[in-house]
Design a protein around this motif. Structure first.
Motif, PDB file in Angstrom:
ATOM      1  N   ALA A   1       0.816  -1.217   0.000  1.00  0.00           N
ATOM      2  CA  ALA A   1       0.000   0.000   0.000  1.00  0.00           C
ATOM      3  C   ALA A   1       0.847   1.263   0.000  1.00  0.00           C
ATOM      4  CB  ALA A   1      -0.935   0.002   1.213  1.00  0.00           C
ATOM      5  N   LEU A   2       2.091   1.156   0.440  1.00  0.00           N
ATOM      6  CA  LEU A   2       2.972   2.327   0.413  1.00  0.00           C
ATOM      7  C   LEU A   2       3.238   2.791  -1.021  1.00  0.00           C
ATOM      8  CD1 LEU A   2       5.633   1.348   3.102  1.00  0.00           C
ATOM      9  CD2 LEU A   2       3.892   3.140   3.298  1.00  0.00           C
ATOM     10  N   PHE A   3       3.361   1.825  -1.942  1.00  0.00           N
ATOM     11  CA  PHE A   3       3.829   2.161  -3.277  1.00  0.00           C
ATOM     12  C   PHE A   3       2.770   2.010  -4.366  1.00  0.00           C
ATOM     13  CE2 PHE A   3       7.399   0.328  -0.843  1.00  0.00           C
ATOM     14  CZ  PHE A   3       8.211   1.443  -0.766  1.00  0.00           C
ATOM     15  N   ARG A   4       1.749   1.175  -4.127  1.00  0.00           N
ATOM     16  CA  ARG A   4       0.768   0.932  -5.191  1.00  0.00           C
ATOM     17  C   ARG A   4      -0.519   0.357  -4.584  1.00  0.00           C
ATOM     18  NH1 ARG A   4       5.080  -2.323  -5.463  1.00  0.00           N
ATOM     19  NH2 ARG A   4       5.957  -1.015  -7.116  1.00  0.00           N
ATOM     20  N   HIS A   5      -1.536   0.186  -5.414  1.00  0.00           N
ATOM     21  CA  HIS A   5      -2.783  -0.442  -4.964  1.00  0.00           C
ATOM     22  C   HIS A   5      -2.570  -1.945  -4.880  1.00  0.00           C
ATOM     23  CE1 HIS A   5      -5.082   3.220  -5.217  1.00  0.00           C
ATOM     24  NE2 HIS A   5      -4.724   3.409  -6.477  1.00  0.00           N
ATOM     25  N   PRO A   6      -2.845  -2.566  -3.706  1.00  0.00           N
ATOM     26  CA  PRO A   6      -2.697  -4.025  -3.600  1.00  0.00           C
ATOM     27  C   PRO A   6      -3.635  -4.730  -4.567  1.00  0.00           C
ATOM     28  CG  PRO A   6      -2.801  -3.032  -1.421  1.00  0.00           C
ATOM     29  CD  PRO A   6      -3.157  -1.952  -2.396  1.00  0.00           C
ATOM     30  N   LEU A   7      -3.073  -5.641  -5.361  1.00  0.00           N
ATOM     31  CA  LEU A   7      -3.834  -6.417  -6.355  1.00  0.00           C
ATOM     32  C   LEU A   7      -4.570  -5.537  -7.348  1.00  0.00           C
ATOM     33  CD1 LEU A   7      -5.341  -9.157  -3.988  1.00  0.00           C
ATOM     34  CD2 LEU A   7      -3.271  -9.294  -5.387  1.00  0.00           C
ATOM     35  N   GLY A   8      -4.103  -4.266  -7.455  1.00  0.00           N
ATOM     36  CA  GLY A   8      -4.747  -3.348  -8.392  1.00  0.00           C
ATOM     37  C   GLY A   8      -6.051  -2.779  -7.917  1.00  0.00           C
ATOM     38  N   LEU A   9      -6.484  -3.108  -6.674  1.00  0.00           N
ATOM     39  CA  LEU A   9      -7.755  -2.630  -6.126  1.00  0.00           C
ATOM     40  C   LEU A   9      -7.559  -1.257  -5.499  1.00  0.00           C
ATOM     41  CD1 LEU A   9      -8.902  -5.960  -4.407  1.00  0.00           C
ATOM     42  CD2 LEU A   9      -9.573  -5.066  -6.659  1.00  0.00           C
ATOM     43  N   LYS A  10      -8.370  -0.300  -5.884  1.00  0.00           N
ATOM     44  CA  LYS A  10      -8.221   1.055  -5.377  1.00  0.00           C
ATOM     45  C   LYS A  10      -8.854   1.195  -4.002  1.00  0.00           C
ATOM     46  CE  LYS A  10      -7.868   3.175  -9.939  1.00  0.00           C
ATOM     47  NZ  LYS A  10      -8.364   4.231 -10.852  1.00  0.00           N
ATOM     48  N   ILE A  11      -8.216   0.564  -3.052  1.00  0.00           N
ATOM     49  CA  ILE A  11      -8.688   0.599  -1.664  1.00  0.00           C
ATOM     50  C   ILE A  11      -8.259   1.925  -1.050  1.00  0.00           C
ATOM     51  CG2 ILE A  11      -8.519  -0.579   0.566  1.00  0.00           C
ATOM     52  CD1 ILE A  11      -7.770  -3.119  -1.008  1.00  0.00           C
ATOM     53  N   PRO A  12      -9.123   2.546  -0.244  1.00  0.00           N
ATOM     54  CA  PRO A  12      -8.747   3.827   0.379  1.00  0.00           C
ATOM     55  C   PRO A  12      -7.454   3.684   1.198  1.00  0.00           C
ATOM     56  CG  PRO A  12     -11.083   3.415   0.649  1.00  0.00           C
ATOM     57  CD  PRO A  12     -10.506   2.155   0.075  1.00  0.00           C
ATOM     58  N   HIS A  13      -6.702   4.761   1.209  1.00  0.00           N
ATOM     59  CA  HIS A  13      -5.450   4.848   1.975  1.00  0.00           C
ATOM     60  C   HIS A  13      -4.390   3.852   1.496  1.00  0.00           C
ATOM     61  CE1 HIS A  13      -7.630   7.500   4.645  1.00  0.00           C
ATOM     62  NE2 HIS A  13      -8.536   6.547   4.882  1.00  0.00           N
ATOM     63  N   THR A  14      -4.417   3.553   0.227  1.00  0.00           N
ATOM     64  CA  THR A  14      -3.331   2.777  -0.386  1.00  0.00           C
ATOM     65  C   THR A  14      -2.698   3.630  -1.484  1.00  0.00           C
ATOM     66  OG1 THR A  14      -4.856   1.748  -1.975  1.00  0.00           O
ATOM     67  CG2 THR A  14      -4.478   0.590   0.120  1.00  0.00           C
ATOM     68  N   ASN A  15      -1.615   3.092  -2.114  1.00  0.00           N
ATOM     69  CA  ASN A  15      -0.898   3.864  -3.140  1.00  0.00           C
ATOM     70  C   ASN A  15      -0.438   5.216  -2.564  1.00  0.00           C
ATOM     71  OD1 ASN A  15       0.170   4.136  -5.734  1.00  0.00           O
ATOM     72  ND2 ASN A  15      -1.615   5.275  -6.449  1.00  0.00           N
ATOM     73  N   LEU A  16       0.126   5.148  -1.330  1.00  0.00           N
ATOM     74  CA  LEU A  16       0.378   6.368  -0.551  1.00  0.00           C
ATOM     75  C   LEU A  16       1.458   7.255  -1.173  1.00  0.00           C
ATOM     76  CD1 LEU A  16       0.234   4.856   3.048  1.00  0.00           C
ATOM     77  CD2 LEU A  16      -1.563   6.049   1.788  1.00  0.00           C
ATOM     78  N   LEU A  17       2.566   6.669  -1.596  1.00  0.00           N
ATOM     79  CA  LEU A  17       3.660   7.488  -2.129  1.00  0.00           C
ATOM     80  C   LEU A  17       3.267   8.238  -3.401  1.00  0.00           C
ATOM     81  CD1 LEU A  17       6.570   8.437  -1.905  1.00  0.00           C
ATOM     82  CD2 LEU A  17       7.290   6.379  -3.126  1.00  0.00           C
ATOM     83  N   PRO A  18       2.684   7.592  -4.406  1.00  0.00           N
ATOM     84  CA  PRO A  18       2.273   8.345  -5.594  1.00  0.00           C
ATOM     85  C   PRO A  18       1.265   9.447  -5.274  1.00  0.00           C
ATOM     86  CG  PRO A  18       2.338   6.006  -6.082  1.00  0.00           C
ATOM     87  CD  PRO A  18       2.497   6.136  -4.615  1.00  0.00           C
ATOM     88  N   LYS A  19       0.319   9.156  -4.352  1.00  0.00           N
ATOM     89  CA  LYS A  19      -0.696  10.161  -4.024  1.00  0.00           C
ATOM     90  C   LYS A  19      -0.089  11.374  -3.323  1.00  0.00           C
ATOM     91  CE  LYS A  19      -4.829   7.248  -3.581  1.00  0.00           C
ATOM     92  NZ  LYS A  19      -5.850   6.742  -2.630  1.00  0.00           N
ATOM     93  N   ASN A  20       0.902  11.133  -2.519  1.00  0.00           N
ATOM     94  CA  ASN A  20       1.486  12.200  -1.693  1.00  0.00           C
ATOM     95  C   ASN A  20       2.904  12.550  -2.134  1.00  0.00           C
ATOM     96  OD1 ASN A  20      -0.600  12.404   0.731  1.00  0.00           O
ATOM     97  ND2 ASN A  20      -0.275  10.214   0.300  1.00  0.00           N
ATOM     98  N   ARG A  21       3.115  12.418  -3.420  1.00  0.00           N
ATOM     99  CA  ARG A  21       4.451  12.671  -3.962  1.00  0.00           C
ATOM    100  C   ARG A  21       4.981  14.034  -3.558  1.00  0.00           C
ATOM    101  NH1 ARG A  21       7.574  11.653  -8.924  1.00  0.00           N
ATOM    102  NH2 ARG A  21       8.684  13.582  -9.440  1.00  0.00           N
TER     103      ARG A  21
END
Length: 422
Positions: free
Chosen positions: A61-81
């Motif tokens: 979740a730090l780096f991407r959406h787990p399993l490609g699922l757009k779960i809230p509070h995941t993909n943290l680094l790209p969102k908060n670049r």
């Protein structure tokens, strides 16, 4: 690159294997859950599986959406670049590279001592010698040759013109008294005359001239008898030998230090030289002649040859061991020793260097953050993620391994508690 990626790939593989092991253990123990020991192990596998999945989810979740699922509070680094980059910049400027701490550190350092020590090691490097030699040679090539020659020409001309003939005469008289130049000049002239007379060609020429001179004197009534008498007694060749013998005898007499004729000539020269220093009219004429000759004489060819030869000799000397061992290095070491042993100058130079560094830090401190921000913004998000994973991915995968193992043991503990209470 492949050697660097191997341990990270093996760590990722180990984390995946640990998760699969927990999953297989949990599934395999389901049919035998009525058995207390199997139930106890099942609790460990279950907790290990949950811990491994939870840690995998958190890291992913730090780096991407787990399993490609757009779960809230995941993909943290790209969102908060932007926020992450700004946090890094703020951390560098305010914490790691705090301006006040840098300035305070500089003020407690003795920069002069360190700089002197650094220079002492630098001057001994072959690269320093070659660089300085090349620099000096380059300077020689870039010197304004024409301008230098003109200045030298003008300076020589002005110096010769401005030098008073009276002082020159006085100097000549003084040198004559110190070094006996008049006696040396007479000896040189006598030696030159002797060598000429001993030359058969010159001897015969003198005899021929004398013989024809006597023939010409037959028109003179007073010398007619003498001339005819000599012609009867001496031939041209014999007359040459007689004249040679007489003149050589005169020269030998003149070589004697106390010979009257020699002393008379020396006295005449010295009196005339002494009178010249007081004769304003002759001195003025010498000044005029000197100025005219200086203007007439073209010194450019002479100076050009001297300049070219001098530059070549200087280039050879600058590259020689003699220059560096006897001149350059001793001079540099002497300068560094004087700097090191001069407390006032050393203290002032140390203060000046600190002031310059403090001013540089003060003027450029904010540029550090800007430079970091600029460099980070050059990379796209995927590249940044790859860089972070490349640096800390090993440790992140170990978190997954540790999560599965810790979960397994915690599950065993919890399972034991359930069995004991139940």
């Amino acid at each position: 690159m492949q050697q660097q990626l191997k341990p990270k790939s093996s760590t990722r593989r180990l984390a995946t294997v640990s998760l699969i092991f927990m999953a297989v253990g949990f599934i395999a123990s389901l049919p035998f859950k009525e058995n207390n020991w199997v139930f106890w192990l099942q609790s460990g596998f279950e907790a290990g599986l949950v811990g491994g999945i939870a840690d995998w989810f958190a890291i992913t979740a730090l780096f991407r959406h787990p399993l490609g699922l757009k779960i809230p509070h995941t993909n943290l680094l790209p969102k908060n670049r932007e926020r992450v980059i700004e946090s890094i910049v703020q951390m560098l400027e305010k914490d790691l590279l705090n301006k006040e701490s840098i300035v305070e550190k500089l003020r407690h350092m003795t920069l002069a001592d360190r700089f002197i020590k650094l220079l002492r090691s630098i001057v001994l490097l072959p690269a320093f010698r070659s660089t300085v030699t090349e620099l000096l040679t380059g300077i020689l090539h870039k010197l304004p040759k024409e301008a230098i020659l003109k200045v030298v020409d003008d300076r020589i001309s002005d110096t010769v013109k401005a030098y008073p003939s009276k002082r020159l005469a006085e100097r000549l008289m003084g040198l004559n008294e110190e070094r006996r130049l008049d006696e040396l000049a007479i000896d040189q002239l006598l030696g030159y005359g002797q060598r000429l007379l001993e030359d058969p060609v010159i001897r015969d020429q003198i005899g021929r001239l004398a013989y024809h001179a006597m023939i010409d004197q037959e028109k003179n009534t007073f010398l007619r008898v003498t001339a005819k008498t000599v012609q009867k007694v001496y031939s041209e060749e014999r007359l040459s030998l007689v004249i040679q013998s007489v003149l050589l005898s005169v020269i030998e007499d003149m070589k004697q230090v106390h010979h009257p004729n020699r002393l008379a000539i020396l006295d005449h020269v010295r009196r005339n030289l002494a009178q010249l220093t007081q004769d304003e009219e002759r001195l003025a004429k010498i000044d005029q002649w000197k100025a005219a000759e200086v203007d007439r004489f073209d010194m450019q060819p002479v100076l050009n040859r001297a300049y070219t030869a001098g530059i070549e000799e200087l280039k050879t000397y600058l590259a020689s061991d003699s220059f560096w061992e006897n001149r350059a290095l001793p001079l540099m070491n002497q300068a560094l020793n004087e700097w090191d042993q001069h407390p006032t100058f050393k203290q002032e130079s140390d203060r000046w260097m600190k002031d310059q560094l403090v001013r540089f830090v003060d003027q450029n401190h904010q540029k550090i953050g800007g430079l970091v921000r600029e460099n980070l913004n050059r990379f796209d998000t995927e590249t940044l993620i790859h860089m972070i994973e490349d640096k800390v991915g090993n440790d992140l995968q170990w978190i997954r391994v540790n999560g599965a193992i810790c979960g397994f043991f915690i599950g065993l503990i919890l399972g034991g508690i359930k069995l004991f209470i139940g």
